[in-house]
Design a protein around this motif. Sequence first.
Motif, PDB file in Angstrom:
ATOM      1  N   PHE A  49       7.481  -8.594   0.218  1.00  0.00           N
ATOM      2  CA  PHE A  49       8.284  -7.784   1.141  1.00  0.00           C
ATOM      3  C   PHE A  49       7.816  -7.866   2.597  1.00  0.00           C
ATOM      4  N   LEU A  50       6.864  -8.750   2.914  1.00  0.00           N
ATOM      5  CA  LEU A  50       6.346  -8.852   4.291  1.00  0.00           C
ATOM      6  C   LEU A  50       7.096  -9.942   5.036  1.00  0.00           C
ATOM      7  N   GLU A  51       8.383  -9.734   5.229  1.00  0.00           N
ATOM      8  CA  GLU A  51       9.255 -10.749   5.813  1.00  0.00           C
ATOM      9  C   GLU A  51       8.752 -11.204   7.182  1.00  0.00           C
ATOM     10  N   GLU A  52       8.978 -12.479   7.446  1.00  0.00           N
ATOM     11  CA  GLU A  52       8.530 -13.203   8.633  1.00  0.00           C
ATOM     12  C   GLU A  52       7.024 -13.488   8.595  1.00  0.00           C
ATOM     13  N   GLY A 114      -4.380  -5.264  -3.069  1.00  0.00           N
ATOM     14  CA  GLY A 114      -3.189  -4.913  -2.304  1.00  0.00           C
ATOM     15  C   GLY A 114      -3.499  -3.771  -1.348  1.00  0.00           C
ATOM     16  N   SER A 115      -2.853  -3.782  -0.176  1.00  0.00           N
ATOM     17  CA  SER A 115      -3.188  -2.784   0.839  1.00  0.00           C
ATOM     18  C   SER A 115      -1.992  -2.199   1.579  1.00  0.00           C
ATOM     19  N   SER A 116      -0.929  -2.957   1.730  1.00  0.00           N
ATOM     20  CA  SER A 116       0.147  -2.524   2.621  1.00  0.00           C
ATOM     21  C   SER A 116       1.058  -1.494   1.963  1.00  0.00           C
ATOM     22  N   VAL A 117       1.651  -0.646   2.783  1.00  0.00           N
ATOM     23  CA  VAL A 117       2.649   0.315   2.311  1.00  0.00           C
ATOM     24  C   VAL A 117       3.837  -0.429   1.708  1.00  0.00           C
ATOM     25  N   ALA A 118       4.204  -1.551   2.322  1.00  0.00           N
ATOM     26  CA  ALA A 118       5.347  -2.321   1.826  1.00  0.00           C
ATOM     27  C   ALA A 118       5.153  -2.704   0.368  1.00  0.00           C
ATOM     28  N   GLU A 119       3.954  -3.168   0.035  1.00  0.00           N
ATOM     29  CA  GLU A 119       3.706  -3.662  -1.326  1.00  0.00           C
ATOM     30  C   GLU A 119       3.356  -2.540  -2.298  1.00  0.00           C
ATOM     31  N   TYR A 270       2.193  -4.726   9.716  1.00  0.00           N
ATOM     32  CA  TYR A 270       2.468  -4.288   8.359  1.00  0.00           C
ATOM     33  C   TYR A 270       1.414  -3.337   7.784  1.00  0.00           C
ATOM     34  N   TYR A 271       0.211  -3.365   8.346  1.00  0.00           N
ATOM     35  CA  TYR A 271      -0.857  -2.574   7.762  1.00  0.00           C
ATOM     36  C   TYR A 271      -1.296  -1.386   8.617  1.00  0.00           C
ATOM     37  N   LEU A 272      -0.964  -1.400   9.913  1.00  0.00           N
ATOM     38  CA  LEU A 272      -1.513  -0.359  10.775  1.00  0.00           C
ATOM     39  C   LEU A 272      -0.477   0.346  11.652  1.00  0.00           C
ATOM     40  N   THR A 273       0.183  -0.410  12.522  1.00  0.00           N
ATOM     41  CA  THR A 273       0.938   0.242  13.594  1.00  0.00           C
ATOM     42  C   THR A 273       2.447   0.153  13.482  1.00  0.00           C
ATOM     43  N   GLY A 274       2.953  -0.811  12.727  1.00  0.00           N
ATOM     44  CA  GLY A 274       4.387  -1.064  12.763  1.00  0.00           C
ATOM     45  C   GLY A 274       5.182  -0.159  11.844  1.00  0.00           C
ATOM     46  N   MET A 275       6.360   0.244  12.275  1.00  0.00           N
ATOM     47  CA  MET A 275       7.328   0.900  11.413  1.00  0.00           C
ATOM     48  C   MET A 275       8.407  -0.134  11.138  1.00  0.00           C
ATOM     49  N   HIS A 276       8.622  -0.424   9.859  1.00  0.00           N
ATOM     50  CA  HIS A 276       9.447  -1.569   9.503  1.00  0.00           C
ATOM     51  C   HIS A 276      10.708  -1.144   8.762  1.00  0.00           C
ATOM     52  N   VAL A 277      11.839  -1.699   9.184  1.00  0.00           N
ATOM     53  CA  VAL A 277      13.106  -1.500   8.498  1.00  0.00           C
ATOM     54  C   VAL A 277      13.420  -2.789   7.740  1.00  0.00           C
ATOM     55  N   PRO A 278      13.436  -2.759   6.394  1.00  0.00           N
ATOM     56  CA  PRO A 278      13.647  -3.992   5.632  1.00  0.00           C
ATOM     57  C   PRO A 278      14.919  -4.719   6.044  1.00  0.00           C
TER      58      PRO A 278
END
Length: 436
Positions: A49-52, A114-119, A270-278
Amino acid sequence: MKISLFYEFPLPRPWTEDDEHQLFQHGLDEVEAADKAGFSTVWLTEHHFLEEYCHSTAPEMFLAAASQRTKDIRLGFGVMHLPPAINHPARIAERVATLDHLSNGRVEYGTGEGSSVAELGGFNIDPADKRAQWEEALEVSIRCMVEEPFSGFKGAHVDMPARNVIPKPLQKPHPPVWVACTRPASVQMAAQKAIGALSFAYTGPEALKERVKGYYDEFEAAGMPVTPAINPNILAIGGDLSMMVARTDDEALKRLGIGGGFFSFGIMHYYLTGMHVPGRTKVWERYQQAVAEDPTLAYGPGRGAIGSPNTVREFLRSYEASGVDEIILLLNPRSHEGTMESIEIMGREILPEFIERDAKAVAEKNRRLEPIIEKVEARRRPSNAPVFDETYNFGGLPTGRGGKFTAGEIPEAMAEINEGRVKAAQAEKAAREAAS
């Protein structure tokens, strides 16, 4: 020091219809060239889910394809996620073992939590459980590789009955085991468990020297094997380890473009500062804006294996002096043609001296560690795996809750097979009778 390559398969937007296909085809061409050039290992991450930032979601698929186009380069999971919701440990054992056979025994089994909110969020994993899940899944996946049969496990996160997991790996008792280490404490943990440390190094070779020393000091003082085969090694990845080699520093910078810093920016996003819209957030566009505001985000000579052969050679020697066993050079967004030439130049003008010195260093390291390994092995605890119950068996048709029969298609299919067999036998008999 061994020198290897690391793939995340970043794919900046905007995307065209053929971009993903081309991404993997270019990667296979590069790995084939890296094998011929003498790189030690190609490490491939697993992210979801970590697009790009990372389109490497099924590393075993790419590594299997690469295994058929290469002969010597080792194939590393860097890393496979062990939480069972992402990869069940029995399925891990099956895929690792199958790849080990396809590659003639060239697999490196890198593992992680695994660490990211996305995953973690995408697979409904509570971050508080991820270390415990990794520990259970590591034990079960290794036991599945070596036990005949696997005698079962009942833990907080993995519950699996006895089964003989096949195939077994070609490397005996199993491929080398590693764990991703993002901070000094996790490097220490790897040493305590007597497995390899895939260490993220962000502050250059001087700080890495202390981390290497800390790993081997901890291995000697407190190493206690948790796997049948130990793997006392530490490698460095990340930070200032991007790669682009050309005839001149300027040409290398041109071919790399601004992509050298995208790995670190992606981690921040993806792990700290970004707010991501899939499917909506444009990560590369944000990175370009950040570089415009702070050009130092885009790496150049001195912040990677970037530049002329002389520049890159001196950069790599500084890491070799740290005592690290292996470094992994990142392939950030860059020119594919430039990367192919980089690999060729590395193989022709840079790698040979490191390969020669590494062979001598490994021999010396083995002599130095021999008495230490004896002490570490003496600390090994007896296995707590249950003894296989020789009376255990399984079979018959599966049933669901309350004994409800849930596999009606099986007897129907068998009845159809039997009907076809009977009709075929009758037809054959009729044909024989007609002939006589």
